[in-house]
Design a protein around this motif. Structure first.
Motif, PDB file in Angstrom:
ATOM      1  N   VAL A  47      -4.302  23.699  11.283  1.00  0.00           N
ATOM      2  CA  VAL A  47      -4.476  24.737  12.293  1.00  0.00           C
ATOM      3  C   VAL A  47      -4.728  24.088  13.650  1.00  0.00           C
ATOM      4  O   VAL A  47      -5.592  23.223  13.796  1.00  0.00           O
ATOM      5  N   ALA A  48      -3.951  24.531  14.665  1.00  0.00           N
ATOM      6  CA  ALA A  48      -4.130  24.016  16.019  1.00  0.00           C
ATOM      7  C   ALA A  48      -5.148  24.832  16.799  1.00  0.00           C
ATOM      8  O   ALA A  48      -5.856  24.301  17.663  1.00  0.00           O
ATOM      9  N   GLY A  49      -5.239  26.115  16.519  1.00  0.00           N
ATOM     10  CA  GLY A  49      -6.190  26.961  17.235  1.00  0.00           C
ATOM     11  C   GLY A  49      -6.125  28.392  16.749  1.00  0.00           C
ATOM     12  O   GLY A  49      -5.145  28.814  16.121  1.00  0.00           O
ATOM     13  N   VAL A  50      -7.179  29.132  17.028  1.00  0.00           N
ATOM     14  CA  VAL A  50      -7.280  30.535  16.628  1.00  0.00           C
ATOM     15  C   VAL A  50      -7.605  31.368  17.859  1.00  0.00           C
ATOM     16  O   VAL A  50      -8.473  30.985  18.661  1.00  0.00           O
ATOM     17  N   THR A  51      -6.912  32.470  18.039  1.00  0.00           N
ATOM     18  CA  THR A  51      -7.139  33.361  19.173  1.00  0.00           C
ATOM     19  C   THR A  51      -7.721  34.674  18.658  1.00  0.00           C
ATOM     20  O   THR A  51      -7.109  35.344  17.816  1.00  0.00           O
ATOM     21  N   ALA A  52      -8.900  35.022  19.162  1.00  0.00           N
ATOM     22  CA  ALA A  52      -9.586  36.231  18.703  1.00  0.00           C
ATOM     23  C   ALA A  52      -8.850  37.485  19.181  1.00  0.00           C
ATOM     24  O   ALA A  52      -8.127  37.449  20.182  1.00  0.00           O
ATOM     25  N   PRO A  53      -9.023  38.608  18.500  1.00  0.00           N
ATOM     26  CA  PRO A  53      -8.342  39.852  18.887  1.00  0.00           C
ATOM     27  C   PRO A  53      -8.646  40.278  20.321  1.00  0.00           C
ATOM     28  O   PRO A  53      -7.756  40.777  21.028  1.00  0.00           O
ATOM     29  N   GLU A  54      -9.891  40.066  20.779  1.00  0.00           N
ATOM     30  CA  GLU A  54     -10.252  40.488  22.139  1.00  0.00           C
ATOM     31  C   GLU A  54      -9.449  39.724  23.190  1.00  0.00           C
ATOM     32  O   GLU A  54      -9.114  40.266  24.253  1.00  0.00           O
ATOM     33  N   ALA A  55      -9.124  38.469  22.902  1.00  0.00           N
ATOM     34  CA  ALA A  55      -8.410  37.644  23.880  1.00  0.00           C
ATOM     35  C   ALA A  55      -6.959  38.081  24.040  1.00  0.00           C
ATOM     36  O   ALA A  55      -6.370  37.908  25.114  1.00  0.00           O
ATOM     37  N   THR A  56      -6.383  38.622  23.003  1.00  0.00           N
ATOM     38  CA  THR A  56      -4.979  39.049  23.073  1.00  0.00           C
ATOM     39  C   THR A  56      -4.835  40.551  23.258  1.00  0.00           C
ATOM     40  O   THR A  56      -3.719  41.051  23.389  1.00  0.00           O
ATOM     41  N   GLY A  57      -5.949  41.263  23.264  1.00  0.00           N
ATOM     42  CA  GLY A  57      -5.900  42.709  23.438  1.00  0.00           C
ATOM     43  C   GLY A  57      -5.342  43.436  22.242  1.00  0.00           C
ATOM     44  O   GLY A  57      -4.808  44.551  22.380  1.00  0.00           O
ATOM     45  N   THR A  58      -5.467  42.837  21.072  1.00  0.00           N
ATOM     46  CA  THR A  58      -4.921  43.462  19.871  1.00  0.00           C
ATOM     47  C   THR A  58      -6.037  44.086  19.034  1.00  0.00           C
ATOM     48  O   THR A  58      -6.245  43.739  17.866  1.00  0.00           O
ATOM     49  N   VAL A  59      -6.770  44.963  19.677  1.00  0.00           N
ATOM     50  CA  VAL A  59      -7.743  45.807  18.982  1.00  0.00           C
ATOM     51  C   VAL A  59      -7.331  47.250  19.259  1.00  0.00           C
ATOM     52  O   VAL A  59      -7.166  47.648  20.416  1.00  0.00           O
ATOM     53  N   SER A  60      -7.124  48.017  18.218  1.00  0.00           N
ATOM     54  CA  SER A  60      -6.631  49.379  18.393  1.00  0.00           C
ATOM     55  C   SER A  60      -7.644  50.229  19.155  1.00  0.00           C
ATOM     56  O   SER A  60      -8.846  49.928  19.188  1.00  0.00           O
ATOM     57  N   ALA A  61      -7.152  51.297  19.778  1.00  0.00           N
ATOM     58  CA  ALA A  61      -8.011  52.148  20.604  1.00  0.00           C
ATOM     59  C   ALA A  61      -9.161  52.748  19.808  1.00  0.00           C
ATOM     60  O   ALA A  61     -10.278  52.889  20.327  1.00  0.00           O
ATOM     61  N   ASP A  62      -8.906  53.087  18.552  1.00  0.00           N
ATOM     62  CA  ASP A  62      -9.974  53.682  17.739  1.00  0.00           C
ATOM     63  C   ASP A  62     -10.815  52.635  17.021  1.00  0.00           C
ATOM     64  O   ASP A  62     -11.746  52.974  16.283  1.00  0.00           O
ATOM     65  N   GLY A  63     -10.480  51.349  17.214  1.00  0.00           N
ATOM     66  CA  GLY A  63     -11.258  50.285  16.590  1.00  0.00           C
ATOM     67  C   GLY A  63     -10.976  50.099  15.117  1.00  0.00           C
ATOM     68  O   GLY A  63     -11.662  49.321  14.448  1.00  0.00           O
ATOM     69  N   GLY A  64      -9.954  50.751  14.606  1.00  0.00           N
ATOM     70  CA  GLY A  64      -9.686  50.654  13.177  1.00  0.00           C
ATOM     71  C   GLY A  64      -8.980  49.368  12.769  1.00  0.00           C
ATOM     72  O   GLY A  64      -9.098  48.933  11.626  1.00  0.00           O
ATOM     73  N   VAL A  65      -8.251  48.736  13.704  1.00  0.00           N
ATOM     74  CA  VAL A  65      -7.455  47.547  13.381  1.00  0.00           C
ATOM     75  C   VAL A  65      -7.637  46.498  14.463  1.00  0.00           C
ATOM     76  O   VAL A  65      -7.699  46.831  15.663  1.00  0.00           O
ATOM     77  N   ALA A  66      -7.717  45.244  14.046  1.00  0.00           N
ATOM     78  CA  ALA A  66      -7.757  44.114  14.977  1.00  0.00           C
ATOM     79  C   ALA A  66      -6.882  43.002  14.417  1.00  0.00           C
ATOM     80  O   ALA A  66      -6.828  42.792  13.193  1.00  0.00           O
ATOM     81  N   VAL A  67      -6.183  42.292  15.309  1.00  0.00           N
ATOM     82  CA  VAL A  67      -5.268  41.238  14.880  1.00  0.00           C
ATOM     83  C   VAL A  67      -5.627  39.941  15.587  1.00  0.00           C
ATOM     84  O   VAL A  67      -5.689  39.890  16.822  1.00  0.00           O
ATOM     85  N   ALA A  68      -5.872  38.895  14.800  1.00  0.00           N
ATOM     86  CA  ALA A  68      -6.134  37.561  15.341  1.00  0.00           C
ATOM     87  C   ALA A  68      -4.918  36.676  15.092  1.00  0.00           C
ATOM     88  O   ALA A  68      -4.214  36.834  14.083  1.00  0.00           O
ATOM     89  N   GLN A  69      -4.667  35.754  16.024  1.00  0.00           N
ATOM     90  CA  GLN A  69      -3.529  34.843  15.918  1.00  0.00           C
ATOM     91  C   GLN A  69      -4.008  33.453  15.504  1.00  0.00           C
ATOM     92  O   GLN A  69      -5.006  32.952  16.028  1.00  0.00           O
ATOM     93  N   VAL A  70      -3.288  32.845  14.580  1.00  0.00           N
ATOM     94  CA  VAL A  70      -3.602  31.494  14.118  1.00  0.00           C
ATOM     95  C   VAL A  70      -2.387  30.618  14.397  1.00  0.00           C
ATOM     96  O   VAL A  70      -1.287  30.885  13.893  1.00  0.00           O
ATOM     97  N   GLY A  71      -2.563  29.608  15.235  1.00  0.00           N
ATOM     98  CA  GLY A  71      -1.468  28.697  15.565  1.00  0.00           C
ATOM     99  C   GLY A  71      -1.567  27.412  14.763  1.00  0.00           C
ATOM    100  O   GLY A  71      -2.658  26.866  14.570  1.00  0.00           O
ATOM    101  N   TYR A  72      -0.430  26.930  14.287  1.00  0.00           N
ATOM    102  CA  TYR A  72      -0.382  25.683  13.518  1.00  0.00           C
ATOM    103  C   TYR A  72       0.279  24.580  14.336  1.00  0.00           C
ATOM    104  O   TYR A  72       1.107  24.842  15.207  1.00  0.00           O
TER     105      TYR A  72
END
Length: 738
Positions: free
Chosen positions: A107-132
């Motif tokens: 793994v080269a690095g991990v990007t939290a959902p807040e940094a990429t803006g990938t948290v749904s409006a209702d807070g039900g889903v969040a997506v984190a990115q993992v780079g290799y």
């Protein structure tokens, strides 16, 4: 050729121990080399085109942004209904998971959902990115297992965690238990065909030897050449199918000669000289067609074709050498017992023409009773089946076509439903800012310019590398990765490159896995017509030489094109339009694999020529003796229909067994090949071809005398073998009989 193969077959029959020893040594060597230097662990399932804009930019990005050029994965967190991932317990569990993921191998690095803006409006889903740090091909399976294990804190807190992204994508699949299904069906067909378990087992044994040699050779090459799991399985499918078929053709002719009262040695030699000639021609057409995939200019497709060609070459070699040796071991035990059903079938074929017609001949008589009606009915049916092919949409299957129960499919669907389909296939614009006055300002201008384009859902803030020579701008299309709007967006951005260069001084290139897939599809689509022209042209030349006729090659080429068109149409109807998709295990519309058309064209070309040769050669032989066109068609069907039917059913069963594969690429290829063989063998070769020959009658075998003198006489039917042999050969045969 027939004389040469006659001598080869007789030699292998006599020196069977030496033949067995040579093949056992070869197989042992291939298996040993594969075990030491190759293996399934070295398979390469990345599909790209070296030298394309997207691949060049991806390579540059890997150097300019260390770690960014590798593959990536997604961690998709879904909170229980009515709750939010922002709640303290869930937030802590996600942070703990991301910390553990950052320490996972490669793994080269991990990007939290807040940094990429990938948290749904209702807070039900969040997506984190993992780079290799490495590409998908260099990613260890243990690394993905470690990433899955890192999600334990989030799962323990009650979150659902699905893993997706390009690191988990891939439509290929390695051989599995489905191989046995096709083999079992083949055994059943062979047993019914020969009426003997001993005779039924021999083609299977020969085919397995060929598969060991061919597929073992492919595995041995994985240490030095990038070979995909799809290429390996394609080689296995084709090698097994043609291996059984080629052995079936020779063994069937051998049994016919035995029924005529010939000795086992002479029968085996004659079978190798007559049916073996057709096997050589048929195998050569498949090998040339598969090797012809190299003209497309895409390395992974070239390797795929050469692997399949190697498997076919092995199948031809074992049929011409190992099978006669095995016939020498079996000896007279293959002679049909007097009064048995097998003896009745063989004598019905080899006996007087006044005998009652068999099923194959009755079918052909029906097709030729009103040839105009038969021809029009077949053309209408195949035309209707081919009609959906106009909507052919080529793309490399992604996680959206993965099995519904898989984690990557769940991640894909969740992201698509929550953030839009484009988030599953972002585009990356690489800007060369080395000659600009202000790299950051140039990158910002590029991002602003791209944001106003139609079909762009979002644009991330640009990133400039430490030296200021390159910047990347990631944008999210509105459409899915395989949507036409996404393809059009890539074209639009590339068309704006000159304008952006004038405004900023930076040159741009579109890359990312989605762009790479689009470039592969575009090049394959553009190569389809030239490749088809090469294949059809080859069929015309080969059949012109073999049958010394104008009508036969034209009819064969037209029939091949009809089979291909109908196959493409049915594939589009099932996979893209969703008709009867439940029967093949597909739960939603999916694009057609980019390289399916050229692969199917290559394979079907070879197999279509197989059936054309085995059927028309018998008709041609009967016509040469009687000069009665319609009678020759009926007699040719009597002699060849049962074997061609059995061969086609074996092909269909072997290919159809792989439709149960979870890999979408393999599933589509298996479906197309199974249906294509079914259409070509039974609709085109067994129905349309006799009808057209009945319509053209004597003209079907016409060839201008000047051209006839210049064409080589390959003697595919083995006419010279039916003439008296030289005295020394008769003496040799007499000695061997004693």
């Amino acid at each position: 050729m027939a004389t040469l193969l006659y001598r080869l077959g007789r030699s292998c029959f006599r020196r069977r121990r030496l033949v067995f020893a040579c093949w056992l040594t070869l197989l042992a060597a291939v298996i040993a080399v594969g075990a030491v230097f190759g293996g399934t662990g070295r398979l390469d399932d990345e599909f790209s085109i070296p030298g394309s804009e997207s691949q060049q930019a991806l390579d540059v990005m890997g150097r300019a942004f260390p770690g960014a050029g590798g593959t990536s994965a997604q961690l998709v967190f879904t909170a229980p209904t009515g709750e939010s991932v922002k709640e303290a317990p869930f937030k802590a569990a996600i942070d703990s998971t991301l910390a553990r993921a950052a320490r996972a191998p490669q793994v080269a690095g991990v990007t939290a959902p807040e940094a990429t803006g990938t948290v749904s409006a209702d807070g039900g889903v969040a997506v984190a990115q993992v780079g290799y740090r490495v590409s998908k091909n260099d990613l260890d399976a243990d690394s993905l297992d470690a990433l899955d294990a890192a999600a334990a804190p989030a799962r323990a807190a009650g979150l659902r965690v699905d893993l997706g992204g390009s690191a988990f994508s891939g439509g290929g699949a390695e051989p599995g238990a489905q191989d046995l299904i096709g083999v079992l069906v083949a055994v059943l067909v062979l047993a019914v065909t020969f009426g003997s378990l001993l005779a039924a087992g021999m083609p299977l044994l020969i085919a397995l030897a060929g598969v060991l040699a061919g597929v073992g050779g492919v595995l041995a090459l994985t240490g030095v050449v990038g070979i995909s799991s799809t290429a390996l399985t394609l080689a296995l499918m084709i090698g097994l199918a043609v291996g059984i078929d080629y052995a079936l053709f020779i063994l069937s002719r051998h049994r016919s000669h035995l029924a005529e009262g010939r000795s086992p040695e002479e029968s085996a030699a004659l079978a190798a000289g007559t049916a073996g000639s057709a096997v050589v021609f048929a195998g050569l057409t498949v090998i040339i067609a598969m090797a012809g995939l190299s003209v497309v200019g895409i390395p992974f497709l070239t390797v795929m074709g050469l692997c399949a060609a190697l498997a076919v070459l092995a199948g031809v070699a074992v049929a011409l050498t190992l099978l006669p040796a095995l016939l020498g071991v079996v000896g007279a035990r293959l002679v049909p017992k007097p009064g048995s059903r097998a003896a009745g079938r063989e004598t019905a074929v080899a006996g007087p023409e006044t005998r009652a017609a068999n099923l194959g001949e009755r079918w052909v008589r029906l097709a030729t009773a009103k040839p105009w009606l038969t021809t029009l009915a077949v053309l209408a049916a195949l035309g209707a089946l081919a009609w959906p092919a106009k909507d052919l949409n080529l793309a490399l299957p992604d996680n959206g076509s993965a099995p519904a129960h898989s984690s990557q499919r769940a991640a894909y669907d969740t992201v698509s439903r929550t953030f839009g389909p484009g988030f599953n296939g972002p585009l990356v614009v690489l800007a060369d800012t080395g000659d600009t006055a202000s790299p950051k300002a140039a990158a910002a201008t590029i991002a602003k310019d791209l944001k106003v384009l139609d079909d762009v859902a979002a644009v991330a803030p640009p990133k400039v590398n430490d030296s200021g020579t390159y910047a990347v701008v990631q944008l999210v299309p509105r459409g899915a990765p395989d949507a036409q709007t996404t393809k059009d967006l890539v074209t639009t951005i590339r068309d704006r490159a000159a304008r952006i260069a004038e405004e900023t001084g930076a040159t741009i290139r579109v890359t990312g896995q989605t762009a790479v897939s689009i470039d592969v599809s575009v090049q394959l689509a553009s190569a389809l017509v030239p490749f088809g022209a090469v294949v059809v042209g080859l069929s015309l030349v080969l059949l012109l030489i073999v049958f010394r006729s104008f009508v036969v090659p034209l009819k064969a080429a037209a029939g091949f094109l009809l089979s291909v068109a109908a196959t493409f149409g049915a594939t589009v109807g099932v996979f893209q339009n969703g008709h009867f998709r439940g029967l093949v295990g597909v739960d939603g519309p999916t694009p057609t694999a980019s390289f399916l058309p050229v692969v199917v064209m290559a394979v079907l070309f070879g197999l279509a020529m197989d059936y054309e040769v085995f059927l028309v050669a018998r008709i041609h032989e009967a016509y040469a003796h009687t000069r009665r066109p319609l009678h020759a068609i009926h007699m040719g069907a009597r002699h060849s229909a049962r074997v061609v039917t059995a061969a086609a059913l074996i092909m269909v069963s072997v290919f159809a067994a792989f439709i149960s594969s979870e890999g979408m690429i393999l599933k589509q290829v298996a479906f197309a090949l199974a249906l294509g063989v079914l259409i070509d063998a039974f609709v085109v070769r067994m129905t349309l071809v006799p009808a057209v020959l009945a319509l053209t009658r004597h003209a079907a075998w016409w060839l201008p005398a000047p051209l006839a003198r210049r064409l080589p006489d390959v003697d595919l039917e083995g006419r010279r073998l039916n003439s008296p042999q030289p005295a020394p050969e008769h003496a040799d045969l007499a000695m061997t009989r004693h």
